[in-house]
Design a protein around this motif. Structure first.
Motif, PDB file in Angstrom:
ATOM      1  N   SER A   1      -6.997  -0.309   0.044  1.00  0.00           N
ATOM      2  CA  SER A   1      -6.241  -0.772   0.625  1.00  0.00           C
ATOM      3  C   SER A   1      -6.957  -1.481   2.339  1.00  0.00           C
ATOM      4  O   SER A   1      -7.855  -0.695   1.956  1.00  0.00           O
ATOM      5  CB  SER A   1      -5.519   0.902   1.568  1.00  0.00           C
ATOM      6  OG  SER A   1      -5.426  -0.062   3.225  1.00  0.00           O
TER       7      SER A   1
ATOM      8  N   ALA B   1      -0.031  -7.024   2.270  1.00  0.00           N
ATOM      9  CA  ALA B   1       1.032  -5.878   1.808  1.00  0.00           C
ATOM     10  C   ALA B   1       2.266  -6.274   2.832  1.00  0.00           C
ATOM     11  O   ALA B   1       2.569  -5.592   1.915  1.00  0.00           O
ATOM     12  CB  ALA B   1       0.050  -5.004   3.214  1.00  0.00           C
TER      13      ALA B   1
ATOM     14  N   VAL C   1      -3.678  -5.654   0.384  1.00  0.00           N
ATOM     15  CA  VAL C   1      -3.902  -4.654  -1.188  1.00  0.00           C
ATOM     16  C   VAL C   1      -4.932  -5.023  -2.068  1.00  0.00           C
ATOM     17  O   VAL C   1      -4.718  -6.487  -1.680  1.00  0.00           O
ATOM     18  CB  VAL C   1      -2.568  -3.739  -1.460  1.00  0.00           C
ATOM     19  CG1 VAL C   1      -2.413  -4.916  -2.525  1.00  0.00           C
ATOM     20  CG2 VAL C   1      -3.207  -2.990  -2.326  1.00  0.00           C
TER      21      VAL C   1
ATOM     22  N   ASN D   1       0.888  -1.396   0.365  1.00  0.00           N
ATOM     23  CA  ASN D   1      -0.010  -0.409  -0.103  1.00  0.00           C
ATOM     24  C   ASN D   1       0.821   1.481  -0.091  1.00  0.00           C
ATOM     25  O   ASN D   1       0.678   2.013  -1.082  1.00  0.00           O
ATOM     26  CB  ASN D   1      -1.134   0.136   0.940  1.00  0.00           C
ATOM     27  CG  ASN D   1      -2.199  -1.188   0.865  1.00  0.00           C
ATOM     28  OD1 ASN D   1      -2.819  -1.115   0.034  1.00  0.00           O
ATOM     29  ND2 ASN D   1      -2.449  -1.628   1.914  1.00  0.00           N
TER      30      ASN D   1
END
Ligand SMILES: Nc1ncnc2c1ncn2[C@@H]1O[C@H](COP(=O)(O)OP(=O)(O)O)[C@@H](O)[C@H]1O
Ligand SMILES: [Mg+2]
Length: 266
Positions: free
Chosen positions: A123, A146, A177, A105
């Protein structure tokens, strides 16, 4: 300038660390590898191997004391480890540059802030985030953890919102994400080096084929259009400058069926 004969430190003893070690030794440098694995590929050929965790302060202090400069071979060394070493010796890339690449992210937001396209992404930190995706993403999409993902690990393709809920559960509700899946024409990457005084030099653009998220083959030079390759090099250079990156890095790009060039990851 750090001349041959000096000792360089490498955090991480994987295959990239091994290639670095061989190249450095060929030029006349000594290399100390720090890696917790006693049989790491680079550790076994380095002049010395410090077998310790990346968070072991006394091992890190020893490395700093003995090395003219320290670098890392992969993105998952804790940024705090580099920050600790920066207090003691020359470290490239910097802890802040590394921190920008450790979380998908943060990385995608950073790339966008440089004016470079990424895939549409959101996100995902909670089930509420999934509920509010709305029309930000078209399906199919890919949910990715992430942090700490590689070789397509921690990625689940989702056909609809219901599938995202399931996938988030399956990934342990860790920060993720959600990316729109792009119809890929090809994947290319730029490997470049940036010096302390900001000079950038790029290798010829590489063409990559992934199978099930794992790199299967790289062909150099790429057969993508010359103008596309030039754009990729310019984008990778912009990213390197934005990070104030010193050292060698790669940027992966997607080329969509529509001919758009999109940065995937650093
Ligand atoms: N949004 C996407 N659209 C299409 N293909 C994707 C997308 N994200 C990942 N992939 C495929 O999966 C591969 C691995 O994903 P990537 O995000 O680079 O993670 P890793 O850290 O595992 O390399 C990519 O090189 C590409 O082939
Ligand atoms: Mg990748």
């Amino acid at each position: 300038m750090i001349l041959p004969g000096a000792t360089l430190g490498m955090l991480g003893g994987g295959q990239l660390g091994r290639m670095f070690t061989t190249a450095a030794q060929t030029m006349g440098y000594k290399v100390i590898v720090l890696d917790p694995d006693k049989n790491s590929p680079a550790g076994i050929i380095a002049d010395e191997h410090i077998c310790a965790a990346y968070t072991d302060d006394s091992a890190l202090a020893e490395l700093a004391q003995r090395c003219a400069a320290i670098t890392t071979e992969f993105e998952n060394i804790p940024a705090s480890t580099l920050a600790f070493l920066e207090q003691r010796t020359v470290v490239h890339p910097s802890s802040t540059a590394l921190a920008s690449t450790q979380n998908r992210n943060v990385e995608k937001s950073f790339i966008r802030a440089q004016g470079i396209a990424t895939v549409p992404f959101v996100s995902i930190n909670s089930t509420d985030d999934i509920a509010s995706i709305g029309d930000q993403i078209n399906f199919p999409a890919i949910l990715k953890v992430a942090t700490f993902g590689y070789d397509g690990k921690g990625q689940i393709v989702c056909e609809d919102l219901q599938a995202v809920h399931k996938a988030f559960e399956a990934l342990g509700q860790k920060e993720c994400v959600l990316e729109q899946r792009i119809d890929l024409e090809r994947e290319i990457s730029v490997v470049l080096a940036r010096s302390q005084d900001g000079q950038i030099s790029a290798f010829p653009v590489a063409e990559n084929v992934h199978i099930n998220g794992i790199l299967h083959s790289t062909t150099v030079p790429s057969i993508a259009a010359e103008s596309l390759q030039q754009t990729a090099i310019e984008m990778a250079s912009t990213i390197a400058e934005g990070l104030r990156y010193v050292g060698t890095m790669a940027v992966e790009f997607f080329v969509s069926k529509q001919g758009d060039i999109i940065a995937n990851e650093i």
